[in-house]
Design a protein around this motif. Structure first.
Motif, short mmCIF file in Angstrom:
data_model
loop_
_atom_site.label_atom_id
_atom_site.label_comp_id
_atom_site.label_asym_id
_atom_site.label_seq_id
_atom_site.Cartn_x
_atom_site.Cartn_y
_atom_site.Cartn_z
N TRP A 163 1.61 8.09 6.33
CA TRP A 163 2.87 7.51 6.81
C TRP A 163 3.16 7.98 8.23
O TRP A 163 3.54 7.18 9.09
N ALA A 206 -6.34 9.86 7.29
CA ALA A 206 -5.23 8.91 7.31
C ALA A 206 -5.60 7.67 8.13
O ALA A 206 -5.33 6.53 7.71
N HIS A 255 -7.99 5.46 6.23
CA HIS A 255 -7.27 4.75 5.16
C HIS A 255 -6.48 3.57 5.74
O HIS A 255 -6.54 2.45 5.21
N THR A 292 0.85 -1.18 0.00
CA THR A 292 0.00 0.00 0.00
C THR A 292 0.88 1.23 0.00
O THR A 292 1.81 1.34 0.80
N GLN A 293 0.59 2.14 -0.91
CA GLN A 293 1.34 3.39 -0.97
C GLN A 293 0.66 4.40 -0.04
O GLN A 293 -0.55 4.60 -0.10
N LEU A 294 1.45 5.00 0.84
CA LEU A 294 0.92 5.98 1.79
C LEU A 294 1.38 7.38 1.40
O LEU A 294 2.52 7.56 0.99
N ASN A 295 0.48 8.35 1.59
CA ASN A 295 0.94 9.73 1.45
C ASN A 295 1.67 10.11 2.74
O ASN A 295 1.75 9.31 3.68
N LEU A 296 2.22 11.30 2.79
CA LEU A 296 3.02 11.68 3.96
C LEU A 296 2.22 11.71 5.25
O LEU A 296 2.73 11.35 6.31
N HIS A 297 0.96 12.12 5.17
CA HIS A 297 0.13 12.16 6.38
C HIS A 297 -0.14 10.76 6.90
O HIS A 297 0.00 10.49 8.10
N GLN A 331 -6.84 15.73 8.32
CA GLN A 331 -5.80 14.86 7.75
C GLN A 331 -5.62 13.61 8.60
O GLN A 331 -5.50 12.50 8.07
#
Length: 75
Positions: free
Chosen positions: A18, A56, A59, A11-16, A52
């Motif tokens: 992560w 997050a 998700h 799974t690819q996470l955005n910075l938030h 955010q």
């Protein structure tokens, strides 16, 4: 990218997401929220940071990367 061994999925996470993922380990929600807000409010408002964080967490829960652990009651 985060690998979930249970689902065998990357799974690819955005910075938030992560950051939230990193902060989740052995923390209750109030401590997680406090740490996230302390980190992010230098860059954005509390309202935006809370949104955010909420997005997050949803998700990460949906992907099975974190779980809610109920409080244990003392015997």
């Amino acid at each position: 990218m985060v690998y979930n061994a249970a689902t065998r999925k990357l799974t690819q996470l955005n910075l938030h997401a992560w950051l939230v993922f990193e902060l989740c380990s052995n923390r209750r929600y109030p401590a997680l929220e406090e740490q996230y807000l302390a980190t992010m409010t230098a860059r954005t408002s509390k309202a935006v940071a809370r949104r955010q964080l909420d997005e997050a967490l949803h998700h990460l829960l949906r992907e099975g990367l974190v779980e809610v652990v109920p409080d244990r009651k003392s015997p």
